[in-house]
Design a protein around this motif. Structure first.
Motif, PDB file in Angstrom:
ATOM      1  N   ALA A  17       0.793  -1.234  -0.085  1.00 12.10           N
ATOM      2  CA  ALA A  17       0.088  -0.076   0.032  1.00 12.10           C
ATOM      3  C   ALA A  17       0.935   1.279   0.096  1.00 12.10           C
ATOM      4  CB  ALA A  17      -0.858   0.145   1.219  1.00 12.10           C
ATOM      5  N   THR A  18       2.196   1.170   0.257  1.00  8.37           N
ATOM      6  CA  THR A  18       2.944   2.308   0.442  1.00  8.37           C
ATOM      7  C   THR A  18       4.192   1.863  -0.556  1.00  8.37           C
ATOM      8  OG1 THR A  18       4.134   4.018   1.466  1.00  8.37           O
ATOM      9  CG2 THR A  18       3.972   1.981   2.606  1.00  8.37           C
ATOM     10  N   SER A  25       7.570   6.118  -5.938  1.00 12.50           N
ATOM     11  CA  SER A  25       7.538   6.460  -7.283  1.00 12.50           C
ATOM     12  C   SER A  25       8.594   6.807  -8.105  1.00 12.50           C
ATOM     13  CB  SER A  25       6.486   7.685  -7.284  1.00 12.50           C
ATOM     14  OG  SER A  25       7.227   9.020  -7.059  1.00 12.50           O
ATOM     15  N   ASP A  38       4.523   6.905  -2.329  1.00  8.46           N
ATOM     16  CA  ASP A  38       2.997   7.004  -2.628  1.00  8.46           C
ATOM     17  C   ASP A  38       2.275   6.317  -1.398  1.00  8.46           C
ATOM     18  OD1 ASP A  38       3.651   7.011  -6.081  1.00  8.46           O
ATOM     19  OD2 ASP A  38       3.227   8.728  -4.767  1.00  8.46           O
ATOM     20  N   VAL A  64      -1.228   4.406  -1.074  1.00  8.25           N
ATOM     21  CA  VAL A  64      -2.340   3.925  -2.085  1.00  8.25           C
ATOM     22  C   VAL A  64      -3.492   3.637  -0.885  1.00  8.25           C
ATOM     23  CG1 VAL A  64      -3.073   2.145  -3.413  1.00  8.25           C
ATOM     24  CG2 VAL A  64      -0.815   2.975  -3.557  1.00  8.25           C
ATOM     25  N   TYR A  65      -4.493   4.409  -0.821  1.00  6.22           N
ATOM     26  CA  TYR A  65      -5.432   4.427   0.357  1.00  6.22           C
ATOM     27  C   TYR A  65      -6.252   2.892   0.106  1.00  6.22           C
ATOM     28  CZ  TYR A  65      -4.269   9.225   0.749  1.00  6.22           C
ATOM     29  OH  TYR A  65      -3.596  10.482   0.939  1.00  6.22           O
ATOM     30  N   ARG A 122      -5.531   0.163  -1.019  1.00  4.11           N
ATOM     31  CA  ARG A 122      -5.026  -0.829  -0.679  1.00  4.11           C
ATOM     32  C   ARG A 122      -4.563  -1.283   0.868  1.00  4.11           C
ATOM     33  NH1 ARG A 122      -4.242  -6.144  -2.624  1.00  4.11           N
ATOM     34  NH2 ARG A 122      -2.091  -6.912  -2.195  1.00  4.11           N
ATOM     35  N   THR A 179       1.773  13.906   1.148  1.00  5.03           N
ATOM     36  CA  THR A 179       2.107  13.358  -0.196  1.00  5.03           C
ATOM     37  C   THR A 179       2.794  14.321  -1.037  1.00  5.03           C
ATOM     38  OG1 THR A 179       0.011  14.174  -1.151  1.00  5.03           O
ATOM     39  CG2 THR A 179      -0.180  11.958  -0.252  1.00  5.03           C
TER      40      THR A 179
END
Lengths: 989, 467
Positions: free
Chosen positions: A834-835, A838, A844, A846-847, A849, A900
Motif C-alpha cells: 500500500a505504500t 514513485s 506514494d 495507496v489508500y 490497498r 504526499t
C-alpha cells in the motif's frame, strides 16, 4: 412537478415542433419562460413556506437551498440584473470541470484584511491561497485566511430570519424594521442606535453615514472585543490624534518587540513575517537582523528572538520607560532602579547604532502608555518614514470603543434606546464584564442582530438576521496599509441571509439595493477619473485597488506627552488577557480547524488554559492540568492550569475567545471564558489575581507531550558568529552514512525528483501551513477526546522544542512533513504494497490497498503517518462535503494517510506541462504548505534541476537531514537555524 | 475405583537408586484404555468442568461482543494511537503463538528424541497448541484497520495483479503461522486416530459411535495401519520440529526488521523461541495440574512429568534471564543514543513497571524451580507456572510499548493507556481458549492411549518379563 393538463405546457410542444435536426435543451427554463410555468415554479419552490419551521423541514430547506444552487440557472426566468464576477486566471468562458478557477478577494479579520485568491471548483470555494500582488499577503496567508473557507460552510451558521425564535420571512422583517424605525424619525432618530464591530469598509461606512444622515440624532457605536483600544489610546497620548502604524521589517536591522507577537498574530502578521524573514535569512546570512523580545507570555515571536526577556505586564511598561530614557526620548525619566540594566544598555546601544533601521513595536494588547513610548522611541531614533509608517486610522470612524460602548450601555440602562441594530461583533459575550451588557440589552424595545451565528448576542435579541459570509457577497475592506480590496463573492448565499449593506440601504432607500449595486455605486463616485468599468474590472480582478494604500503621515509628538504616563499598579499576581492566536476574540470558536490547530508554543487544542510559570505554580501548589478558580477582584471563573516555560513569575496569561455558551457544536463549552474577568478599567491586564485549586482535574489536549530535544541533534542551530567561524557546522554534525553502505543498488532518478527544503531560520511557528494542508487534503478533525488519545490527524506538524532554563528557555520550531525518504522504512514493512516509491521520488500512499496493519507507522522514525482509527471524516454534514477538495481522496476508517507532497498539485501541473509540451518550471508546483507560508520557509521543487531554488538551498552548507544516521535519505531536508545574538548581552542566547 | 486401585495409582516417591517410573503404579492395557476413555464415554462430567466452562463461556460471549463492536466501530476502540499503534492485539498474538510452541516441542521434538515421558502429556499439549494458534490467528485479523480485506496478505491470483509485499515480516508471519497451524492440526489429528478408534469401539450409543467412527477414518488397528501411522508421525514430527524454532523466529522478525531501538536486535529470534517454550510449558502445566487432579490422572501424569516440564521451564527461563541481561549491555556497548534511551526508559520511564514486573515474574520468582519441592508439588508448581505465563504476557507488552512510546523524535513521545476493550478482548480470548480446551477434554481423548500403552512393560519385546 405539478402535472397539470397538457395546456400549461402546450407552449413547450409548440417550441419544439418543427425543429430540424438535433435541438437539445438542458432544462425547461431554456425552452420556455412562459408565465404559467413561472407560476408553477413559484409555488413549487415558494419563498414564504411556513412549513419550514420544524426540524425535519429545516433539513429539507437546506436541501432545497443546495438544490437551488444547482438549479440556479432556473432563476434566469425572471431576469436578474447581471453581476459579473471576474476570475483571476481564466476568463469565465473557459470553465473546465475539474480545473479550478481562482478569484481574488480578501479575508477581513476584525476589519483588517489580507488579500487572497480563492480556489473555486465548479462554483464552490474550497481553498484560500494568498494573492501575490496584495501587500498584506504577497502570496502567503495567515491561519485565519486559510480557515475562513470552513466558516462559510459552518453547519451552525444562522440560516433564517427569526423573531424570538419564530421564523420570519424577509418581507416580515422589512415590514417590522420599517415599523420600528419610522416613529423614531420624528425625534430625529435619537432613540435609534447602531452597534457594529470595527468598520474599515468604505462602502459600509458610507451606508452607515447615509442612515445617520437620515436619523441625525442616532448614534453609531463600534465595539470589538479585541479591538484597537490600546493602539488608539496610545496614539492619542503620543500624537493627540488617532494614528495607525505599520512597520517595514525588511528594512529593519534591529527589532525590539515589547510584548508583541508580530510575526504570528495580529494585523499584517503575514507581511511582517515575510519581510522579517527576508531580512534575516536573505542573501548569504552574513548580515542578519536582530530581534529582542521582552514579553509577558511565551509567544512564537519571543521564541524566535535572539534575546528574550520575560517580564510581567507592568514590568514591561517600566522597562519601556527606562529604555526611553536610555534612548534619549525627551521628557521621560528613568525609574530609580531599572529592571535588567544590562538589557537596557545593550538594546539602547543597538537601536541607537541603527538609527533609521530599527523598529520598536508594542504588542497590540499592551497598555496605551507602552504604545505611546514606542511611538516616541521610533520618532527619536529616526525610524519614522523608514521602518515605521504612520497613516490615518484604517477605521472609517476611529473612536474610543470602550467609551462608545459605555455610552450605549448607559443609554440602554436609562431606557433611551428604542431600536438597537447590532451588526457583527458579539457584545453580550465580549463586552467588559462590568458593563453588564446583557441585562441592559433587555431594556431596549427592539433589538435586531445581524450576524453569522446564532450566538450569545443573537439569542438575547428580538430579531436574528443571518449575515452573508464575505465569500458570499460583495463588499470592500482595507488591509493593514490601507489598501482597499473589493470583495467579490464566490458562491451564492447558502442561506436566507441579509448583507449589512442591503439592510442599511433598505432603511434609506427601501426595499434596498443589492450589495453589488451599492458597492458599485460607492466606487463610481470614489474611484476617481477614468473609465469606471475598466477600473472596476481591474480592481476586482487584481483583488486590490491600486494606489489605495493610505498615504503615510508624520504626526509630531505632542509636547509633554510623557506627562500622561502614569505609574502602573503592581499588586500580587497579574492576569494578562491576550486575544487567542487562532480564535482571536472568540469569533472563530466554531471553526474546528482552528480549534484543533495546536497553539504555537503549548500545542494545546480545544481549550485555553491559564498559563503559569513553573515557579509560580509551585508557589501556589498547583500542578499541570489542575482545575483552579481564578478570582480577579471579585469576579470568578474556572480554568485549567498549564505550566508554561518562559512565562514570567507572578503573572498568569489567559487567552480570550473561549468558554462560549452559544457557539455551535464545536465552540460551545470549549475552554474557559476569560471575558468574565475582564473589566473596562483593566482591559488587558488585571491585577490581584487569586488562584484557588478546585478538587478536580481538567485534562488539556496537547499534540506534543515532550518538548525537550533530550540531547538529540534534531534542530541544528548556531549563532551568526559561530557560523562565520565554522560554516560547515551543520554537515559536520550530520551523521549521514556513506552511500555505499547498503546492499541494494541505488535507484537512478532521471526525470523529476521532488524534494523540499525547510529553512529553520525562517519558520516563525505561525501554523498557517498546518491549516493549509488540512484544507487542501481533506484532513478530518477528530475532536478533543481523540486528540487526548493521541490521534490528531494533521499531516504536517510543527515541533516546538525548548532548551535551557524553564523560566526562560530558548525555543526552536521544526515543521515536520513526510520526509519522502528514498530509503523509506515504511515501504519495507507494508504487507500489501500500500505504500510504494514513485519514479519521481515520492513515497506514494495507496489508500484503497491499505488494510491497516499500522506497521508503517511503527517503522517511521519521524512518526509522520496518521491512521484513521475510527471514521473521523464527516460523512453526514452536507456543508462539509461542499468544502472538500475534489482532487484528493477522502479517506475512510482503517486507512493510513500522510503528507504526499501535494501529489494532486504535482500531477495537475505535470499534465498541464505535457499538454503544453514543456517541462515544469521552477516554482510552478507549490505544495499547500509552501504556498501558505508567509516567510517562504518551505521550498519545494525538482532537485534534479540544479538551477532550481530548492536544489540551490540543498547545496548550502547549512543543509542537513533529520535523523540522517538512520540512512533513510529523506527528500525533505532542513537548513540549520542561525541566530544573531548581541555579544554585549550575555543572557538567553 | 476401589481402594486397591487407588493405591495402585497413587504415585510414590522413588527409592534412591531407582528411576521414577513414567507410569506410576501397575497398569495393564485394559486399565489404561479404560481410564482414559471413561473420561469421555462413561464417567459423569465433573462439577469442575461445568463451573469452569460457565466462566469461560461468559468470557467467550464477552469476546464475541467486543469483536463485534470492534468491527462495527473501528480499531480505534482499542487504546492504540500514534506512536503506539500496536499494543494489546499484537501482544496477545505473540503470547498465544508462543504458548503453542511447547505443545509442538513435546509432540515432535521429544518424539524424535525418544523421550517416553512425553507420551502422557503430548495429546493435550498439542491440543493446547491448536487452540492457542487459533486464538493467536484471530488477533492479526481483528487488529487490522480494515479486517474484511485481510486476505490481501495472501498470495492469491487476483484481478488487481497485485501480490503481497514479500519483504514485509507480516507476510512471513502469514506463511509461518498458517504452516504451523496446518502441520500442528495434521499432526494432532493423525495422532488421535487410533485413540478415536478406541473410543468408537467402546462407545455405548449410536451418536458417539457415529461421531468417533467418522473421525477415526476406518482405523482397524492392523499392523499395516500402524506402520503407516508410525512413518507419518515421524515425518510430521520432522516437519514440525523446525517449526518450533522457525515460527517464533519469524514472529520475532515482526520486531527485529523494524528500525525501532529496542526492537532492532539480533538476539530476538533465540530470545523469542526460548520465551515461547517458556510460556508454553507454563501453560501445559497450568492445564495439566488441575486436569490430572480432577480426572484422577496422577498415575499417568506423574511427578516426574511435572518435574521434567519444570526443568525445561527453568532452562528456558535462564536463557531469558541471559537475554534480559545482555540487551542493556549491548545497548550500552553500542553507545547509540536511541538504544541507550530505550534501556533507560525501560528501567525508569512511565512504563517501567512492565519491565520490573517482567523481571520479577520471569526471572526472580521462577528461580524457585531450583528447589525440588517447587518442581514436584502440584500447587507450588501451578503458582510458579501462572506467574511465568502472566510474566510472559507482560514481557511482550513491555517490548512493544517501551519501544514505541518513546522513539527517535521526542515530539512524538506519548504514554499508552489501555482501553476497556483491549482488556475485554484479551480476557475473551482466554475464554475462547478455555472453552475449546474444555470441549476437547470432554469429547476427545486427552491422553494418547496408544502411546501410553507403548510405555507399559508388556509392550516391550519380551513382554516385560525380564528383570
Amino acid at each position: 412537478m405539478k402535472t397539470d393538463s397538457a395546456n400549461n405546457f402546450v407552449s413547450l410542444a409548440a417550441l419544439t415542433h418543427g425543429e430540424r435536426g438535433k435541438r437539445y435543451w438542458r432544462s425547461l427554463e431554456e425552452l420556455s419562460c412562459s408565465p404559467e410555468y413561472q407560476e408553477c415554479l413559484h409555488t413549487e419552490f415558494p419563498e414564504n413556506a411556513t412549513e419550514f419551521l420544524d426540524e425535519v423541514s429545516r433539513r429539507r430547506f437546506l436541501q432545497l437551498a443546495a438544490a437551488s444552487l444547482g438549479l440556479a440557472g432556473l432563476t434566469g426566468c425572471t431576469r436578474q440584473p447581471p453581476e459579473h464576477i471576474l476570475p483571476y486566471v481564466n476568463p469565465p468562458e473557459n470553465v473546465i470541470p475539474g480545473r479550478p478557477l481562482f478569484f481574488a478577494t480578501a479575508v477581513p479579520v476584525a476589519g483588517v484584511a489580507e488579500g487572497v485568491l480563492v480556489e473555486s471548483h465548479l462554483g464552490r470555494p474550497t481553498k484560500v491561497e494568498g494573492n501575490p500582488e496584495h501587500p498584506a499577503s504577497l502570496g502567503a496567508t495567515s491561519v485565519h485566511s486559510q480557515a475562513s473557507v470552513l466558516d462559510l460552510y459552518d453547519p451552525d451558521r444562522a440560516k433564517e430570519i427569526s423573531r424570538l425564535g419564530v421564523w420570519q420571512s424577509a418581507e416580515d422583517f422589512q415590514i417590522a424594521l420599517r415599523e420600528s424605525i419610522a416613529p423614531l424619525q420624528s425625534g430625529g432618530g435619537d432613540r435609534f442606535r447602531i452597534l457594529t464591530d470595527t468598520v474599515t469598509s468604505p462602502t459600509l461606512g458610507d451606508q452607515i453615514q447615509a442612515v445617520l444622515s437620515m436619523f441625525p440624532g442616532a448614534k453609531w457605536h463600534q465595539y470589538d472585543g479585541a479591538g484597537p483600544h490600546s493602539a488608539r489610546a496610545g496614539a492619542l497620548m503620543a500624537f493627540g490624534r488617532p494614528v495607525h502604524t505599520y512597520y517595514r521589517f525588511d528594512k529593519a536591522d534591529v527589532v525590539l518587540a515589547l510584548d508583541s507577537d508580530f510575526l504570528a498574530c495580529g494585523e499584517g502578521a503575514t507581511r511582517f513575517a515575510h519581510d522579517f524573514a527576508n531580512r534575516r535569512a536573505g542573501g548569504d546570512r552574513s548580515d542578519m537582523n536582530r530581534l529582542y523580545s521582552v514579553e509577558s507570555s511565551m509567544t512564537s515571536t519571543g521564541g524566535k528572538g535572539d534575546h528574550r526577556l520575560p517580564l510581567t505586564y507592568s514590568e514591561v511598561e517600566l522597562f519601556a520607560r527606562d529604555l526611553c530614557a536610555a534612548v534619549g526620548v525627551p521628557g521621560v525619566t528613568a525609574s530609580g532602579s531599572p529592571i535588567h540594566p544590562e538589557w537596557i544598555t545593550a538594546i539602547s546601544h543597538d537601536l541607537i547604532g541603527h538609527r533609521g533601521a530599527g523598529v520598536v513595536i508594542p504588542g497590540s494588547h499592551h497598555s496605551p502608555a507602552v504604545h505611546a513610548m514606542c511611538h516616541a522611541m521610533n520618532a527619536v531614533l529616526g525610524n519614522v518614514g523608514r521602518t515605521v509608517t504612520h497613516t490615518d486610522p484604517l477605521e472609517v470612524q476611529s473612536i474610543d470603543q470602550i467609551a462608545s460602548l459605555r455610552e450605549l450601555v448607559t443609554d440602554m440602562e436609562s431606557g433611551n434606546v428604542d431600536v438597537l441594530l447590532i451588526m457583527g461583533g458579539n457584545p453580550v459575550y465580549n463586552a467588559p464584564a462590568d458593563f453588564d451588557f446583557r441585562s441592559h440589552l433587555h431594556k431596549v424595545k427592539t433589538t435586531i442582530r445581524v450576524g453569522l451565528h446564532s450566538d450569545e448576542t443573537a439569542t438575547e435579541c428580538h430579531w436574528q438576521v443571518p449575515e452573508t459570509h464575505f465569500l458570499e457577497d460583495w463588499g470592500d475592506t482595507r488591509a493593514f496599509d490601507g489598501t482597499v480590496t473589493i470583495l467579490q463573492p464566490l458562491i451564492l448565499p447558502l442561506y436566507d441571509s441579509t448583507p449589512y449593506l442591503r439592510l442599511l440601504d433598505s432603511i434609506v432607500k427601501p426595499p434596498g439595493r443589492s450589495s453589488y449595486a451599492i458597492v458599485r455605486a460607492y466606487w463610481q463616485i470614489n474611484a476617481g477619473s477614468g473609465n469606471f468599468e475598466q477600473w472596476w474590472r481591474k480592481s476586482v480582478h487584481d483583488g486590490l485597488i491600486a494606489g489605495s494604500a493610505l498615504p503615510s503621515i508624520t504626526p509630531p509628538l505632542k509636547t509633554h506627552w510623557a506627562g500622561e504616563l502614569a505609574s502602573p499598579p503592581q499588586q500580587g499576581i497579574e492576569l494578562v488577557f491576550r486575544p487567542d492566536p487562532y480564535l482571536y476574540d472568540g469569533r472563530y470558536a466554531n471553526n474546528t480547524w482552528l480549534q484543533e490547530l495546536p497553539q504555537p508554543m503549548t500545542k494545546l487544542t480545544w481549550d485555553n488554559a491559564v498559563h503559569l510559570s513553573p515557579v509560580t505554580a509551585r508557589q501556589l501548589k498547583v500542578g499541570n492540568q489542575e482545575r483552579v478558580e481564578l478570582n480577579c477582584r471579585g469576579r470568578t471563573v474556572e480554568a485549567s492550569v498549564w505550566i508554561s516555560p518562559g512565562q514570567p513569575e507572578n503573572s498568569a496569561t489567559i487567552h480570550l475567545g473561549w468558554g462560549r455558551s452559544h457557539s455551535g457544536r464545536a465552540g460551545t463549552g470549549a475552554g474557559f471564558d476569560a471575558y468574565r474577568l475582564r473589566t473596562s478599567d483593566a482591559l488587558w491586564c488585571g491585577s490581584g489575581l487569586q488562584i484557588r485549586k478546585i478538587d478536580k482535574n481538567y485534562p488539556l489536549a496537547t499534540t506534543q507531550l515532550q518538548q525537550s530535544m533530550e540531547g538529540r541533534d534534531l534542530i541544528l542551530s548556531a549563532t551568526a558568529a559561530e557560523y562565520k567561524n565554522n560554516p560547515n557546522f551543520a554537515s559536520q554534525a550530520s551523521k549521514q552514512p556513506a552511500t555505499e553502505l547498503t546492499l541494494y543498488p541505488q535507484w537512478n532518478y532521471t526525470g523529476y525528483a521532488w524534494g523540499m527544503s525547510i529553512d529553520l531560520t525562517r519558520c516563525v511557528n505561525c501554523n498557517a501551513c498546518v491549516v493549509a494542508c488540512q484544507a487542501e487534503n481533506n484532513i478530518p478533525v477528530v475532536g478533543k477526546e481523540q486528540v487526548l488519545a493521541r490521534r490528531a490527524m494533521h499531516w504536517l506538524r510543527i515541533d516546538t522544542y525548548y532548551e535551557g532554563d524553564p523560566a526562560n528557555p530558548r525555543a526552536f520550531y521544526q515543521p515536520v512533513p513526510c520526509m519522502q525518504c528514498e530509503d523509506a522504512p515504511c515501504e519495507l514493512v507494508c504487507p500489501v504494497q500500500a505504500t510504494n516509491h514513485s519514479s519521481e521520488g515520492l513515497n506514494d500512499m495507496v489508500y484503497n490497498r491499505c488494510v491497516g496493519t499500522r506497521y508503517c507507522s511503527n517503522n517511521c522514525p519521524y512518526k509522520v503517518r496518521r491512521f484513521n482509527f475510527l471514521l473521523f471524516q464527516d460523512w453526514v454534514t452536507e456543508q462539509t462535503k461542499l468544502q472538500r477538495n475534489p482532487d484528493v481522496t477522502v479517506r475512510s476508517r482503517g486507512v493510513m494517510e500522510k503528507c504526499t507532497y501535494c501529489v494532486q498539485r504535482i500531477r495537475e501541473t505535470d499534465i498541464q506541462s505535457r499538454v503544453e509540451d514543456r517541462f515544469i518550471r521552477d516554482g510552478e508546483v507549490q505544495t499547500a504548505c509552501q504556498q501558505a507560508c508567509p516567510t517562504q520557509a518551505i521550498i519545494f521543487g525538482d532537485i534534479n534541476n540544479h538551477d532550481n531554488h530548492v536544489a540551490k538551498l540543498k547545496a548550502l552548507n547549512l543543509n542537513y537531514a533529520l535523523l540522517a544516521e538512520l540512512n533513510t535519505r529523506p527528500r525533505t531536508t532542513y537548513l540549520a537555524e542561525l541566530r544573531n545574538p548581541n555579544p554585549e548581552l550575555k543572557s538567553n542566547s | 475405583m476401589t481402594v486397591a486401585e487407588k493405591q495402585l495409582r497413587t504415585p510414590r516417591r522413588p527409592e534412591p537408586g531407582t528411576s521414577v517410573p513414567v507410569i506410576a503404579g501397575a497398569e495393564s492395557f485394559g486399565t489404561l484404555t479404560e481410564q482414559i476413555t471413561s473420561v469421555v464415554l462413561t464417567r459423569p462430567t465433573p462439577l469442575f468442568w461445568y463451573c469452569t466452562f460457565g466462566v469461560a463461556m461468559a468470557a467467550l460471549i464477552m469476546f464475541v461482543i467486543s469483536v463485534t463492536y470492534l468491527l462495527y466501530r473501528g480499531v480505534g476502540v482499542f487504546g492504540i494511537e500514534v506512536p503506539v499503534a500496536w499494543a494489546f492485539a499484537i501482544t496477545n498474538f505473540v503470547w498465544w503463538i508462543g504458548i503453542g510452541h511447547a505443545g509442538t516441542l513435546i509432540s515432535a521434538i521429544l518424539l524424535l528424541l525418544n523421550q517416553g515421558w512425553r507420551n502422557s502429556i503430548n495429546r493435550f499439549a498439542e491440543a493446547m497448541t491448536i487452540f492457542a494458534v487459533m486464538c493467536a490467528g484471530l488477533f492479526p485479523l481483528i487488529h487490522l484497520g480494515r479486517p474484511w480485506i485481510f486476505y490481501w496478505l495472501l498470495p492469491y491470483p487476483n484481478t488487481m495483479h497485485v501480490q503481497p509485499q514479500f519483504r514485509s515480516p507480516l507476510v512471513w508471519d502469514v506463511f509461518a503461522v498458517s504452516t504451523y497451524a496446518t502441520v500442528s492440526l495434521l499432526f494432532w489429528y493423525l495422532g488421535m486416530i487410533p485413540d478415536l478408534a478406541s473410543l468408537r469401539d467402546r462407545s455405548r450409543n449410536r451418536l458417539a459411535y457415529g461421531f468417533y467412527g467418522v473421525l477415526s477414518l476406518g482405523w482397524r488397528g492392523a499392523s499395516r495401519h500402524w506402520r503407516f501411522h508410525e512413518t507419518a508421525s515421524i515425518l510430521l514430527a520432522g516437519l514440525a520440529t523446525p517449526l518450533v524454532l522457525s515460527v517464533h523466529t519469524v514472529v520475532s522478525f515482526d520486531f527485529t526488521i523494524a528500525i525501532l531501538p529496542g526492537w532492532h536486535s539480533t538476539i530476538f529470534p533465540p530470545y523469542f523461541v526460548a520465551g515461547a517454550i517458556y510460556s508454553g510449558f507454563a501453560m501445559v502445566l497450568i492445564l495439566a495440574i488441575p486436569i490430572r487432579k480432577v480426572y484422577h490422572l496422577e498415575n499417568l501424569v506423574t511427578e516426574r512429568h511435572l518435574n521434567n516440564c519444570a526443568k525445561l521451564m527453568l532452562a528456558t527461563g535462564l536463557i531469558l534471564a541471559y537475554t534480559y541481561a545482555i540487551e542493556p549491555f549491548t545497548s550500552w556497548y553500542s553507545g547509540d543514543t536511541f538504544e541507550m534511551a530505550v534501556v533507560h526508559y525501560r528501567a525508569v520511564g512511565p512504563h517501567s513497571w512492565t519491565f520490573w514486573l517482567t523481571l520479577t515474574c520471569n526471572v526472580f520468582i521462577p528461580q524457585l524451580l531450583w528447589f525440588r519441592k517447587f518442581r514436584t508439588d502440584p500447587k507450588r508448581l501451578f503458582f510458579v507456572s501462572f506467574v511465568i505465563l502472566y510474566g510472559m504476557w507482560v514481557e511482550r507488552y513491555m517490548i512493544i510499548i517501551t519501544s514505541l512510546h518513546r522513539d527517535f523524535l521526542p515530539s512524538a513521545w506519548s504514554n499508552f493507556i489501555a482501553s476497556p476493550w483491549d482488556v475485554s478482548v484479551l480476557v475473551g480470548s482466554i475464554g475462547l481458549f478455555v472453552v475449546c480446551f474444555l470441549l476437547f477434554v470432554r469429547f476427545l481423548p486427552m491422553i494418547s492411549m496408544f502411546e501410553m500403552r507403548e510405555l507399559l512393560p508388556f509392550s516391550r519385546p519380551g513382554g516385560g518379563m525380564e528383570k
